[in-house]
Scaffold this active site. Sequence first.
Site, PDB file in Angstrom:
ATOM      1  N   ILE A 123     -24.264 -21.789  30.532  1.00  0.00           N
ATOM      2  CA  ILE A 123     -24.332 -20.702  31.555  1.00  0.00           C
ATOM      3  C   ILE A 123     -22.690 -20.043  31.475  1.00  0.00           C
ATOM      4  CG2 ILE A 123     -26.375 -21.423  32.707  1.00  0.00           C
ATOM      5  CD1 ILE A 123     -24.715 -23.004  34.708  1.00  0.00           C
ATOM      6  N   ASP A 124     -22.476 -19.078  32.102  1.00  0.00           N
ATOM      7  CA  ASP A 124     -20.924 -18.507  32.260  1.00  0.00           C
ATOM      8  C   ASP A 124     -20.337 -19.277  33.135  1.00  0.00           C
ATOM      9  OD1 ASP A 124     -22.129 -16.289  30.627  1.00  0.00           O
ATOM     10  OD2 ASP A 124     -22.374 -15.037  32.298  1.00  0.00           O
ATOM     11  N   ARG A 125     -18.876 -19.242  32.966  1.00  0.00           N
ATOM     12  CA  ARG A 125     -17.775 -19.792  33.809  1.00  0.00           C
ATOM     13  C   ARG A 125     -17.900 -19.779  35.328  1.00  0.00           C
ATOM     14  NH1 ARG A 125     -11.182 -18.521  33.279  1.00  0.00           N
ATOM     15  NH2 ARG A 125     -10.742 -19.837  35.170  1.00  0.00           N
TER      16      ARG A 125
END
Length: 290
Positions: A123-125
């Site tokens: 999942i994105d930062r």
Amino acid sequence: MRIDRYLAENTAYTRSFLQKLLKTGMVLVNDAAVKSSYRVSPEDRIEFEVPDPEPADVLPENIPLDILYEDSDLIVVNKPKGMVVHPAPGHSTGTLVNALLYHCGDSLSGINGVLRPGIVHRIDRDTTGVLVACKNDEAHRSLAAQLKVHSITRIYYALVFGNIREDDGTVDKPVGRHPTDRKKMSVNTRHGRNAVTHYHVLERFGKYTLIECRLETGRTHQIRVHMASIGHPLVGDMVYGPAKQPFSLEGQTLHAGVLGFIHPGTGKYVEFRAPLPEYFSDLLEKLRKQ
């Protein structure tokens, strides 16, 4: 179909990892080494050998983890905002992998290489929420297979700009690399991959809408790209949303709230939930008062 894509869709390995094998001549078709651009035929016999993992340059770091569940096969964590999942240029320390290496030691699957031990999905930062990592290759293959057939339950919560008219909807648009900006993804019909997002309105705030998104596929930035494509980008998203953002947020308001799958060890369905992070809950309360 190109051989790198064919193998990526029919094995547990990533396309980039397979391309490295192809580049070094470790993939044979009918006893002859081929390049990534080779197109497979029905009668081809494909053989490849995966080399032993190289010693990792990634160092274990004593970073606290919010562990939702753990056993001998896997570990499920609630990833905080601002944490990168695995090392990449510019982010060699402070990642989830650094924390997992400290916590799990050598008990992480090696399928995705030395930089991404145990990592099955990302999942994105600036996206928070549930993420699972595998402790052995058998568990990794099981979850990777479930991801490929889209049988894993993935529910996200997002705050988007605007008042979405309908209570429920589906965005069915292929997602691929942006044609001019390689750091971005886009709705790309020519070179994109099939991507489907189902959304449901949970709460309306006039200028903003809280939605629940169920992923049928899992492309990079899928929810962010899909919602922006229908005129409702995520609040806080400086990449796909407006340049001027309200509320002084750090990144998009997106939370992976639910993750469910068949446990690779027991064969039973399990489901894990992570509560909304404090910044998200506080923002919703502020909007309710307004």
